[in-house]
Write an enzyme that holds these catalytic residues in place. Structure first.
Site: not given
Length: 310
Positions: A131, A134-135
């Site tokens: 992701c 997300c990261d």
């Protein structure tokens, strides 16, 4: 007893919940994570009608509110574990309890496919990610590898290029499978280097990822590439085994339906990415959800009318 149980709160599930609730059905949605599904992992959407540009989390929030305002109940962090059907009643067992319904819409979507190479599981969350949204922020100014050649890999490479110092885009073939406009974007990025005809053989590190082992599929040459992280976008896989008794699956495990989202079992429908033949697009998933809800409403209405006329 609910009129409709929906498994999965992605675009298809949330749209189905909104439509079903607006039609007057009692509706509950089960989502093993948070509402939104793959939408939560999508940074930028430019092809959804009515929006020039919007993020996946934004659309997810809107769809969730619409479903709840219509009257649908959404249970997050509750995973469906089994289903059975007796007569007209569908029994659904989740990680938190048991429920009954007259109809079921399966819109559980897909999960990220893994490379299944040494180091992938060991370094998950420590340099291995699926992701970008997300990261990605954790890798500002770092050197990254992205694996894949479809739309997701190209989209996320474009996003990560604004964060990372350098990106190596690794693809096992000699051309991408993604949309041309996405390819053009990636080709124009000065800090992206494409490594064709190559696969990842191993992910290495100590406390976190520091390198990956590559193999050229043409000449079998093996090399070591130093990176700070690796983002994997090589497609998705389904988890449909618990429905196998009631639905037909294609060779990839996706659920077969007719054009009305009906499976081979009365009262059980499938919608969105989990459906065989789905285009895996936000707009088509939403359409699937709407169709499934309308057909579920008609089905439940016919059952209730039959009972009342006895």
């Amino acid at each position: 007893m609910y009129d409709c149980i929906i498994v999965g709160a992605g675009a298809a599930g949330l749209t189905a919940a909104m439509y079903a609730a607006r039609l007057g059905m009692s509706v509950i949605v089960f989502e093993k994570q948070l509402p939104g599904g793959q939408l939560l992992l999508t940074n930028e959407i430019e092809n959804y009608p009515g929006h020039i540009k919007i993020s996946g989390p934004q659309i997810s929030e809107i769809l969730t509110k619409q479903a709840q305002i219509a009257g649908a109940k959404i249970n997050t962090l509750e995973e469906v574990e089994s289903i059975r059907k007796q007569g007209k009643v569908i029994y659904v067992t989740t990680s938190n309890g048991s429920y009954e319904s007259l109809s079921l819409i399966i819109s559980a979507g897909m999960s990220h496919r893994k490379l299944n190479v040494p180091g992938e599981q060991e370094f998950a969350g420590r340099g291995v990610s699926y992701c970008a949204l997300c990261d990605g922020p954790f890798f500002k100014g770092k050197v990254l590898a992205v694996v894949g050649g479809g739309n997701s890999a190209l989209q996320e490479t474009t996003y990560l290029a604004n964060i990372a110092q350098k990106i190596y885009l690794i693809h096992r073939r000699d051309q991408f499978r993604g949309f041309k406009y996405l390819q053009d974007k990636v080709f124009s990025l000065p800090n992206v280097e494409i490594i064709w005809n190559t696969v990842v053989e191993e992910i290495r590190g100590e406390n976190k990822v520091n390198s990956i082992v590559l193999r050229n599929v043409k000449n079998q040459e093996v090399s070591l590439l130093n990176v700070d992280g690796i983002f994997i976008f090589i497609g998705f896989e389904t988890k449909t085994d618990i429905y196998r008794e009631f639905v037909d699956l294609d060779e990839y495990g996706f659920i077969k339906t007719d054009e009305h989202m009906r499976t081979r079992t009365d009262g059980i429908f499938a919608a969105g990415d989990i459906r065989s033949g789905s285009e895996k697009q936000l707009v088509t998933s939403a359409a699937d959800g709407a169709i499934a809800a309308i057909r579920a409403f008609e089905y439940v209405k016919s059952i209730k009318q039959a009972v009342n006329t006895r």
